[in-house]
Design a protein around this motif. Structure first.
Motif, PDB file in Angstrom:
ATOM      1  N   ARG A  45      26.962 -24.656   0.738  1.00  0.00           N
ATOM      2  CA  ARG A  45      25.786 -23.854   1.108  1.00  0.00           C
ATOM      3  C   ARG A  45      24.494 -24.421   1.079  1.00  0.00           C
ATOM      4  O   ARG A  45      23.820 -24.472   2.085  1.00  0.00           O
ATOM      5  CB  ARG A  45      25.525 -22.423   0.531  1.00  0.00           C
ATOM      6  N   LYS A  46      24.316 -25.350   0.208  1.00  0.00           N
ATOM      7  CA  LYS A  46      23.258 -26.233   0.073  1.00  0.00           C
ATOM      8  C   LYS A  46      23.162 -27.359   1.075  1.00  0.00           C
ATOM      9  O   LYS A  46      22.020 -27.584   1.620  1.00  0.00           O
ATOM     10  CB  LYS A  46      23.169 -26.762  -1.562  1.00  0.00           C
ATOM     11  N   VAL A  47      24.367 -28.010   1.168  1.00  0.00           N
ATOM     12  CA  VAL A  47      24.347 -28.962   2.087  1.00  0.00           C
ATOM     13  C   VAL A  47      24.113 -28.662   3.464  1.00  0.00           C
ATOM     14  O   VAL A  47      23.280 -29.152   4.058  1.00  0.00           O
ATOM     15  CB  VAL A  47      25.717 -29.857   2.054  1.00  0.00           C
ATOM     16  N   PHE A  48      24.523 -27.668   3.897  1.00  0.00           N
ATOM     17  CA  PHE A  48      24.179 -27.038   5.210  1.00  0.00           C
ATOM     18  C   PHE A  48      23.460 -26.151   5.443  1.00  0.00           C
ATOM     19  O   PHE A  48      23.007 -25.960   6.582  1.00  0.00           O
ATOM     20  CB  PHE A  48      25.734 -26.352   5.832  1.00  0.00           C
ATOM     21  N   ASP A  49      22.579 -25.976   4.224  1.00  0.00           N
ATOM     22  CA  ASP A  49      21.485 -24.872   4.272  1.00  0.00           C
ATOM     23  C   ASP A  49      21.724 -23.623   5.325  1.00  0.00           C
ATOM     24  O   ASP A  49      21.074 -23.414   6.171  1.00  0.00           O
ATOM     25  CB  ASP A  49      20.045 -25.643   4.961  1.00  0.00           C
ATOM     26  N   VAL A  50      22.905 -23.074   4.968  1.00  0.00           N
ATOM     27  CA  VAL A  50      23.487 -21.792   5.724  1.00  0.00           C
ATOM     28  C   VAL A  50      22.583 -20.805   5.963  1.00  0.00           C
ATOM     29  O   VAL A  50      22.574 -20.011   7.009  1.00  0.00           O
ATOM     30  CB  VAL A  50      24.781 -21.577   5.257  1.00  0.00           C
ATOM     31  N   GLU A  51      21.390 -20.548   5.076  1.00  0.00           N
ATOM     32  CA  GLU A  51      20.454 -19.647   5.390  1.00  0.00           C
ATOM     33  C   GLU A  51      19.519 -19.779   6.465  1.00  0.00           C
ATOM     34  O   GLU A  51      19.042 -18.902   7.020  1.00  0.00           O
ATOM     35  CB  GLU A  51      19.753 -19.269   4.147  1.00  0.00           C
ATOM     36  N   HIS A  52      19.398 -21.081   6.649  1.00  0.00           N
ATOM     37  CA  HIS A  52      18.263 -21.513   7.557  1.00  0.00           C
ATOM     38  C   HIS A  52      18.706 -22.406   8.820  1.00  0.00           C
ATOM     39  O   HIS A  52      17.839 -22.883   9.382  1.00  0.00           O
ATOM     40  CB  HIS A  52      17.278 -22.466   6.971  1.00  0.00           C
ATOM     41  N   THR A  53      20.202 -22.624   9.066  1.00  0.00           N
ATOM     42  CA  THR A  53      20.569 -23.296   9.898  1.00  0.00           C
ATOM     43  C   THR A  53      21.609 -22.572  10.841  1.00  0.00           C
ATOM     44  O   THR A  53      22.444 -21.534  10.337  1.00  0.00           O
ATOM     45  CB  THR A  53      21.488 -24.469   9.309  1.00  0.00           C
ATOM     46  N   ASN A  54      21.657 -22.703  12.152  1.00  0.00           N
ATOM     47  CA  ASN A  54      22.680 -22.313  13.011  1.00  0.00           C
ATOM     48  C   ASN A  54      24.002 -22.804  12.660  1.00  0.00           C
ATOM     49  O   ASN A  54      24.288 -24.012  13.073  1.00  0.00           O
ATOM     50  CB  ASN A  54      22.256 -22.371  14.367  1.00  0.00           C
ATOM     51  N   ILE A  55      24.945 -22.194  11.862  1.00  0.00           N
ATOM     52  CA  ILE A  55      26.163 -22.751  11.739  1.00  0.00           C
ATOM     53  C   ILE A  55      27.121 -22.023  12.584  1.00  0.00           C
ATOM     54  O   ILE A  55      28.334 -22.071  12.532  1.00  0.00           O
ATOM     55  CB  ILE A  55      26.490 -22.367  10.342  1.00  0.00           C
ATOM     56  N   GLN A  56      26.804 -21.443  13.819  1.00  0.00           N
ATOM     57  CA  GLN A  56      27.656 -20.832  14.901  1.00  0.00           C
ATOM     58  C   GLN A  56      28.075 -21.745  16.049  1.00  0.00           C
ATOM     59  O   GLN A  56      28.732 -21.727  16.797  1.00  0.00           O
ATOM     60  CB  GLN A  56      26.861 -19.508  15.324  1.00  0.00           C
TER      61      GLN A  56
END
Length: 185
Positions: A45-56
Motif C-alpha cells: 500500500r505504501k509503495v503504490f500509494d494506493v489511496e492516492h494513485t489510480n491502481i485501475q
C-alpha cells in the motif's frame, strides 16, 4: 470492513512430516503462488500509494493487468494438490510461504534452496523497482512467486511433479538438499 478468520487442524502422529528424514540429494519443489497472497500489504500500500494513485489502469509490467486487479488475485489454496501428493509420495518437508517470506519460512523445513531457480512473479519485480526495495528485503517479506515448497526424495521427484501438475499446479524444481553449514542460499 475487516474480515479475519483462522482454522485449527490436527494430524495423526504417524502422518506428521518429519524434516529430519531429509538427506543430501533430496529435491525441493515449488508450488507457484497466485500473487502477493496475504502478506506484505502494508508495504505494498505504501509503495503504490494506493489511496492516492489510480491502481485501475493497465500496467505493462503486469502484462496489461492493473495493479489493483493483480493485488486482489485470490490467495491460492494448496489442500487438494497436497493431499494428492501425500497419497502418492513420501513428503519429507513442507513450507507454506506466508508472513516472513523465504527467510523465515523455508529454513524451518528446508536447509538450502537455490534462489536463482525461483520464477519471480512480475508484481514482485514491480514492487521492488517502485519502492526501491533491496532483494533481501523482498525475499524476507514476500513469497516471490512460491506459495509452498515441498521436499521429496530425488527418485520421487518425477512422480511428485506429475501428481502436482495433474492437480493443477505448475510445480517445478528449485533446489536440492546438500550437506552444508549454510542455510538458505
Amino acid at each position: 470492513y475487516d474480515l479475519a478468520g483462522f482454522s485449527v487442524g490436527i494430524v495423526d502422529k504417524k502422518k506428521i512430516v518429519d524434516h529430519s528424514a531429509m538427506v543430501p540429494g533430496d529435491v525441493v519443489i515449488a508450488l507457484p503462488s497466485s500473487g502477493v497472497h496475504s502478506n506484505g500489504f502494508s508495504l505494498v500500500r505504501k509503495v503504490f500509494d494506493v489511496e492516492h494513485t489510480n491502481i485501475q489502469s493497465p500496467c505493462e509490467a503486469l502484462g496489461g493487468a492493473s495493479i489493483g486487479e493483480t493485488l486482489l488475485t485470490p490467495t491460492k489454496i494448496y489442500v487438494k494438490p497436497m493431499l494428492a501428493l501425500f497419497d502418492q509420495v513420501r513428503v519429507k518437508g513442507v513450507s507454506h510461504i506466508t508472513g516472513g517470506g523465504f527467510y523465515e519460512n523455508i529454513p524451518r523445513a528446508i536447509p538450502e534452496i537455490q534462489k536463482s531457480a525461483i520464477r519471480i512473479l512480475p508484481i514482485f519485480d514491480l514492487i521492488a523497482k517502485t519502492g526501491h526495495i533491496p532483494e533481501r528485503d523482498m525475499f524476507n517479506t514476500f513469497n516471490m512467486g512460491v506459495g509452498m515448497s515441498v521436499v521429496v526424495a530425488k527418485e520421487d521427484a518425477e512422480t511428485a511433479l506429475s501428481v502436482l501438475q495433474a492437480n493443477g499446479e505448475d510445480a517445478y524444481l528449485i533446489g536440492e538438499i546438500v550437506a552444508s553449514q549454510d542455510k538458505v542460499i
